[in-house]
Design a protein around this motif. Structure first.
Motif, short mmCIF file in Angstrom:
data_model
loop_
_atom_site.label_atom_id
_atom_site.label_comp_id
_atom_site.label_asym_id
_atom_site.label_seq_id
_atom_site.Cartn_x
_atom_site.Cartn_y
_atom_site.Cartn_z
N SER A 24 94.93 -66.36 -2.80
CA SER A 24 93.91 -66.27 -3.84
C SER A 24 93.71 -64.81 -4.26
N HIS A 25 93.76 -63.92 -3.27
CA HIS A 25 93.63 -62.49 -3.57
C HIS A 25 94.81 -62.00 -4.42
N VAL A 26 96.01 -62.47 -4.10
CA VAL A 26 97.19 -62.09 -4.89
C VAL A 26 96.99 -62.45 -6.35
N PHE A 54 102.99 -48.38 -2.23
CA PHE A 54 102.57 -49.72 -2.63
C PHE A 54 101.57 -49.64 -3.77
N ASP A 55 101.82 -50.40 -4.84
CA ASP A 55 100.82 -50.55 -5.89
C ASP A 55 99.92 -51.73 -5.50
N PRO A 56 98.86 -52.02 -6.26
CA PRO A 56 97.95 -53.11 -5.87
C PRO A 56 98.64 -54.46 -5.65
N LEU A 61 100.84 -58.69 -1.86
CA LEU A 61 101.97 -59.46 -1.34
C LEU A 61 102.27 -59.09 0.10
N GLU A 62 102.09 -57.82 0.44
CA GLU A 62 102.33 -57.38 1.82
C GLU A 62 101.38 -58.07 2.78
N ALA A 63 100.16 -58.36 2.32
CA ALA A 63 99.20 -59.07 3.16
C ALA A 63 99.70 -60.48 3.48
N VAL A 64 100.32 -61.13 2.48
CA VAL A 64 100.88 -62.47 2.71
C VAL A 64 102.03 -62.40 3.71
N HIS A 132 91.41 -69.98 -10.82
CA HIS A 132 92.39 -69.45 -9.87
C HIS A 132 92.58 -70.41 -8.69
N ASP A 133 91.45 -70.83 -8.12
CA ASP A 133 91.52 -71.73 -6.96
C ASP A 133 92.11 -73.08 -7.34
#
Length: 247
Positions: A24-26, A54-56, A61-64, A132-133
């Protein structure tokens, strides 16, 4: 914390909730269309190598990826990489396709119990007022039906939401309904005749949508992917099916 050794069991326990949160954050990040040269984080890559910027979007994506690796789901990481899932997730217009690629990877590599845990978390979000959700949860829902045990869930009429989605004006929602029905069509069962009828209706509505909105190549490709199982399930001599196909 997600990548700390010894935390894998805890990460797997919280995985359904964490997965929906980071994805959801992505979506929220890419919708803001951040500048690609906006560096918000630099990761050290070892001696002799320049730090990786890393850009935003990359951070999101890195968090995923960190969640998947922290849970030990390396097969999912590999599958998403091979199927351009990260590129799809980072595109506002193709985000839902990226969600379906991640879901496909989980269907291939997860045990049914883990899939059902994710599936149950989606139900309250399917009709969320937050767009989004709604897109994220419906993309998950439609592709999770690729797994037979999810498609034949006894606690829910899994076909009912899909029939509603194909009535909506948004072509993406119609497409997700079509994808879900095409996945249901792959599984034998007592609801197969209902799925056949819904398949014909869904395909007809999607063709009208294509003629009206002239969607781009991404949606065209998704329609083609759903076409084969729909064509297979539409075969038969059931009188109700013939009646629907003539309307």
């Amino acid at each position: 914390m997600l990548s700390v050794p010894g935390c894998r069991d805890a990460v797997q326990e919280l995985y359904p909730r964490l997965l929906l949160a980071v994805l959801s954050h992505v979506q929220r990040v890419i919708e803001q269309n951040p500048l690609e040269n906006m560096v918000v984080y630099r990761k050290e890559c070892g001696q002799g190598h320049r730090p990786k910027a890393f850009d935003p979007s990359s951070c999101a994506l890195e968090a995923v990826k960190t969640l998947l690796s922290g849970a030990g789901y390396f097969e999912v990481l590999d599958y998403v990489e091979e199927h351009r899932g990260w590129d799809l997730l980072s595109s506002p217009s193709e985000y839902y396709c990226g969600i379906m690629e991640i879901t496909s990877a989980m269907v291939k590599h997860f045990k049914p119990l883990h899939l059902h845990r994710i599936f149950n978390k989606l139900i309250p979000l399917l009709n969320s007022e937050n767009e989004h959700d709604k897109i994220m949860s419906r993309a998950f829902y439609a592709q999770l039906l690729w797994h037979r045990s999810v498609a034949q869930s006894l606690e829910l009429d899994v076909l009912a939401p899909l029939k509603k989605w194909i009535q909506e004006p948004n072509p993406i929602m119609r497409l997700l309904g079509l994808r879900g029905i095409s996945n249901l069509a792959l599984h034998p069962g007592k609801e197969r005749e209902k799925v056949r009828i819904s398949a014909i209706i869904a395909f007809g509505k999607m063709l009208k949508c294509v003629n009206k909105y002239k969607p781009g190549p991404v949606i065209h490709n998704e329609i083609y992917c759903a076409l084969v199982p729909l064509m297979l399930v539409m075969q038969g001599n059931n009188h109700e099916i013939l009646k629907v196909s003539q309307n």
